[in-house]
Design a protein around this motif. Structure first.
Motif, PDB file in Angstrom:
ATOM      1  N   ALA A 114     -22.817  12.881  12.298  1.00 53.40           N
ATOM      2  CA  ALA A 114     -21.467  13.443  12.287  1.00 53.40           C
ATOM      3  C   ALA A 114     -21.382  14.784  11.566  1.00 53.40           C
ATOM      4  O   ALA A 114     -20.820  15.749  12.087  1.00 53.40           O
ATOM      5  N   ASN A 115     -21.932  14.860  10.350  1.00 55.32           N
ATOM      6  CA  ASN A 115     -21.809  16.089   9.565  1.00 55.32           C
ATOM      7  C   ASN A 115     -22.709  17.206  10.064  1.00 55.32           C
ATOM      8  O   ASN A 115     -22.294  18.369  10.129  1.00 55.32           O
ATOM      9  N   ALA A 116     -23.950  16.880  10.407  1.00 55.63           N
ATOM     10  CA  ALA A 116     -24.911  17.914  10.797  1.00 55.63           C
ATOM     11  C   ALA A 116     -24.450  18.754  11.984  1.00 55.63           C
ATOM     12  O   ALA A 116     -24.565  19.984  11.938  1.00 55.63           O
ATOM     13  N   PRO A 117     -23.937  18.164  13.065  1.00 57.02           N
ATOM     14  CA  PRO A 117     -23.476  19.015  14.169  1.00 57.02           C
ATOM     15  C   PRO A 117     -22.419  20.029  13.736  1.00 57.02           C
ATOM     16  O   PRO A 117     -22.435  21.183  14.189  1.00 57.02           O
ATOM     17  N   MET A 118     -21.519  19.623  12.839  1.00 60.76           N
ATOM     18  CA  MET A 118     -20.498  20.554  12.363  1.00 60.76           C
ATOM     19  C   MET A 118     -21.099  21.631  11.472  1.00 60.76           C
ATOM     20  O   MET A 118     -20.786  22.828  11.611  1.00 60.76           O
ATOM     21  N   LEU A 119     -21.982  21.232  10.560  1.00 62.73           N
ATOM     22  CA  LEU A 119     -22.584  22.197   9.635  1.00 62.73           C
ATOM     23  C   LEU A 119     -23.484  23.188  10.368  1.00 62.73           C
ATOM     24  O   LEU A 119     -23.501  24.386  10.065  1.00 62.73           O
ATOM     25  N   ILE A 120     -24.245  22.697  11.337  1.00 65.78           N
ATOM     26  CA  ILE A 120     -25.136  23.570  12.105  1.00 65.78           C
ATOM     27  C   ILE A 120     -24.321  24.529  12.966  1.00 65.78           C
ATOM     28  O   ILE A 120     -24.596  25.732  13.017  1.00 65.78           O
ATOM     29  N   THR A 121     -23.316  24.004  13.632  1.00 64.54           N
ATOM     30  CA  THR A 121     -22.446  24.857  14.447  1.00 64.54           C
ATOM     31  C   THR A 121     -21.788  25.926  13.592  1.00 64.54           C
ATOM     32  O   THR A 121     -21.645  27.088  14.016  1.00 64.54           O
ATOM     33  N   ASN A 122     -21.403  25.559  12.396  1.00 68.98           N
ATOM     34  CA  ASN A 122     -20.762  26.503  11.486  1.00 68.98           C
ATOM     35  C   ASN A 122     -21.663  27.692  11.151  1.00 68.98           C
ATOM     36  O   ASN A 122     -21.183  28.797  10.866  1.00 68.98           O
ATOM     37  N   GLU A 123     -22.982  27.468  11.203  1.00 67.31           N
ATOM     38  CA  GLU A 123     -23.935  28.547  10.917  1.00 67.31           C
ATOM     39  C   GLU A 123     -24.020  29.561  12.060  1.00 67.31           C
ATOM     40  O   GLU A 123     -24.346  30.732  11.836  1.00 67.31           O
ATOM     41  N   HIS A 135     -22.701  28.828  24.021  1.00 71.27           N
ATOM     42  CA  HIS A 135     -22.439  27.462  24.496  1.00 71.27           C
ATOM     43  C   HIS A 135     -22.921  26.484  23.437  1.00 71.27           C
ATOM     44  O   HIS A 135     -24.049  26.576  22.965  1.00 71.27           O
ATOM     45  N   ILE A 136     -22.055  25.551  23.077  1.00 74.34           N
ATOM     46  CA  ILE A 136     -22.385  24.493  22.127  1.00 74.34           C
ATOM     47  C   ILE A 136     -22.311  23.170  22.857  1.00 74.34           C
ATOM     48  O   ILE A 136     -21.288  22.826  23.458  1.00 74.34           O
ATOM     49  N   CYS A 137     -23.407  22.429  22.822  1.00 78.03           N
ATOM     50  CA  CYS A 137     -23.465  21.130  23.494  1.00 78.03           C
ATOM     51  C   CYS A 137     -23.713  20.061  22.428  1.00 78.03           C
ATOM     52  O   CYS A 137     -24.721  20.101  21.725  1.00 78.03           O
ATOM     53  N   ASN A 138     -22.800  19.122  22.318  1.00 80.06           N
ATOM     54  CA  ASN A 138     -22.887  18.079  21.305  1.00 80.06           C
ATOM     55  C   ASN A 138     -23.178  16.731  21.955  1.00 80.06           C
ATOM     56  O   ASN A 138     -22.413  16.265  22.795  1.00 80.06           O
ATOM     57  N   ILE A 139     -24.294  16.129  21.552  1.00 82.44           N
ATOM     58  CA  ILE A 139     -24.689  14.848  22.123  1.00 82.44           C
ATOM     59  C   ILE A 139     -24.037  13.736  21.310  1.00 82.44           C
ATOM     60  O   ILE A 139     -24.470  13.417  20.197  1.00 82.44           O
ATOM     61  N   ALA A 140     -22.979  13.178  21.854  1.00 81.86           N
ATOM     62  CA  ALA A 140     -22.303  12.048  21.222  1.00 81.86           C
ATOM     63  C   ALA A 140     -22.893  10.764  21.809  1.00 81.86           C
ATOM     64  O   ALA A 140     -24.109  10.610  21.863  1.00 81.86           O
ATOM     65  N   SER A 141     -22.061   9.854  22.256  1.00 82.70           N
ATOM     66  CA  SER A 141     -22.539   8.588  22.802  1.00 82.70           C
ATOM     67  C   SER A 141     -21.383   7.855  23.447  1.00 82.70           C
ATOM     68  O   SER A 141     -20.218   8.028  23.050  1.00 82.70           O
ATOM     69  N   SER A 142     -21.702   7.004  24.419  1.00 82.59           N
ATOM     70  CA  SER A 142     -20.659   6.118  24.939  1.00 82.59           C
ATOM     71  C   SER A 142     -20.213   5.144  23.848  1.00 82.59           C
ATOM     72  O   SER A 142     -19.146   4.536  23.948  1.00 82.59           O
ATOM     73  N   GLY A 143     -21.041   5.010  22.787  1.00 82.25           N
ATOM     74  CA  GLY A 143     -20.642   4.238  21.619  1.00 82.25           C
ATOM     75  C   GLY A 143     -19.481   4.871  20.872  1.00 82.25           C
ATOM     76  O   GLY A 143     -18.900   4.244  19.984  1.00 82.25           O
ATOM     77  N   GLY A 144     -19.147   6.097  21.231  1.00 83.42           N
ATOM     78  CA  GLY A 144     -17.970   6.748  20.684  1.00 83.42           C
ATOM     79  C   GLY A 144     -16.716   6.449  21.476  1.00 83.42           C
ATOM     80  O   GLY A 144     -15.634   6.952  21.155  1.00 83.42           O
ATOM     81  N   LEU A 145     -16.844   5.639  22.520  1.00 84.11           N
ATOM     82  CA  LEU A 145     -15.708   5.250  23.348  1.00 84.11           C
ATOM     83  C   LEU A 145     -15.348   3.782  23.193  1.00 84.11           C
ATOM     84  O   LEU A 145     -14.205   3.393  23.389  1.00 84.11           O
ATOM     85  N   VAL A 161     -17.930  12.815  16.328  1.00 90.49           N
ATOM     86  CA  VAL A 161     -18.466  13.935  17.111  1.00 90.49           C
ATOM     87  C   VAL A 161     -17.566  14.254  18.295  1.00 90.49           C
ATOM     88  O   VAL A 161     -17.273  15.420  18.581  1.00 90.49           O
ATOM     89  N   ILE A 162     -17.107  13.218  18.991  1.00 90.53           N
ATOM     90  CA  ILE A 162     -16.262  13.445  20.167  1.00 90.53           C
ATOM     91  C   ILE A 162     -14.968  14.143  19.777  1.00 90.53           C
ATOM     92  O   ILE A 162     -14.554  15.131  20.397  1.00 90.53           O
ATOM     93  N   GLY A 163     -14.325  13.662  18.731  1.00 87.80           N
ATOM     94  CA  GLY A 163     -13.059  14.263  18.298  1.00 87.80           C
ATOM     95  C   GLY A 163     -13.213  15.691  17.837  1.00 87.80           C
ATOM     96  O   GLY A 163     -12.414  16.573  18.199  1.00 87.80           O
ATOM     97  N   TRP A 164     -14.254  15.943  17.034  1.00 87.41           N
ATOM     98  CA  TRP A 164     -14.492  17.308  16.553  1.00 87.41           C
ATOM     99  C   TRP A 164     -14.890  18.235  17.698  1.00 87.41           C
ATOM    100  O   TRP A 164     -14.374  19.346  17.826  1.00 87.41           O
ATOM    101  N   SER A 165     -15.819  17.772  18.543  1.00 89.68           N
ATOM    102  CA  SER A 165     -16.367  18.618  19.597  1.00 89.68           C
ATOM    103  C   SER A 165     -15.288  19.095  20.563  1.00 89.68           C
ATOM    104  O   SER A 165     -15.202  20.284  20.890  1.00 89.68           O
TER     105      SER A 165
END
Length: 268
Positions: A114-123, A135-145, A161-165
């Motif tokens: 959860a945190n790393a995608p946001m921190l990396i994108t922020n860079e 282009h930013i592509c975030n690999i979430a999961s159907s487990g997020g549904l 990840v889904i909500g932030w992305s």
């Protein structure tokens, strides 16, 4: 993104699983590829295997460490250039009932997933906004549904990840920036990460899943589930059915709630 040729693409978790496959597919499309991974041996193997396919760089990075993220991002900009495509792929899963988790299980899962995608994108996001492309592509999961036993912390991280992305996507639209955001929500993928999972819905093959993700980037897709029907079926059922009926279908008909009963995960 119509073409990936000549673009600088960064893949986290790029020396293993679908990350490694996506690295190869990007190289085949003439992109310049950077992989971040915490396993130096796997990085070296990937560089040796793919070096003949194009330009590839590798950095050992623990994405749960904010300092390592910042230092690696600075090196990338100095040594390679500005990142055009960022694929936040690195992830872990701890398959236990919630009461069996220790604090480190919880913190590490959230830090990486959860945190790393946001921190990396922020860079890298400010550079993309300044050049008005990326282009930013975030690999979430159907487990997020769908809620699922023995996946509570993993599901929490992927819901995040889904909500932030998708919020980030809307922000780029409101700011009139040509920075695209794609959210990917795959079902279980046969990479070893979910060894032991038993499912009535077919488990995904890594090659096909990776290709779907790369094509989603090329076509500027917004939200993609793999297989495609999962999002529509899940959202429609959640909207129409009562929770008890939904639970009965997921648990007793499709047996989704029992998929993690024999979970083993990666072998050490």
């Amino acid at each position: 993104m119509a073409t990936l040729a000549g673009k600088i693409a960064l893949v986290t978790g790029g020396a293993n699983g679908i990350g490694k496959i996506m690295t190869r597919l990007l190289l085949e499309r003439k992109a310049i590829v950077i992989i971040w991974d915490m396993n130096q041996e796997k990085i070296d193997e990937t560089l040796a295997e793919f070096s003949a396919k194009g330009t590839i760089w590798g950095y050992k990075v623990d994405v749960s460490d904010i300092l390592q993220i910042h230092q690696a991002a600075r090196k990338v900009k100095q040594q390679v250039g500005l990142v055009d495509v960022l694929i936040n792929n690195a992830g872990i899963v701890v398959g236990k009932f919630f009461h069996e988790h220790n604090p480190n299980d919880i913190l590490k899962t959230m830090e990486i997933n959860a945190n790393a995608p946001m921190l990396i994108t922020n860079e890298f996001l400010e550079d993309m906004m300044l050049q008005n492309s990326g282009h930013i592509c975030n690999i979430a999961s159907s487990g997020g549904l769908i809620s699922n036993p023995k996946m509570s912390v993993y599901a929490a991280s992927k819901w995040s990840v889904i909500g932030w992305s998708d919020s980030l996507r809307l922000e780029m639209q409101q700011l009139d920036k040509n920075v695209k955001v794609t959210t990917i929500m795959p079902y279980y993928i046969n990479t070893g990460m979910f060894d032991g999972v038993q499912s009535s819905i077919p488990i995904l093959e890594p090659e096909a899943a990776a290709l779907t993700i790369i094509k989603a980037i090329e076509k500027d897709k917004i939200m993609v589930t793999i297989p495609g029907y999962i999002y529509r079926l899940t959202r429609m059922a959640q909207g129409v059915l009562s929770i008890r009926v939904f639970d009965w279908i997921m648990g007793s008909v499709l047996h989704i709630y029992k998929t993690m009963e024999h979970f083993k995960g990666h072998k050490k």
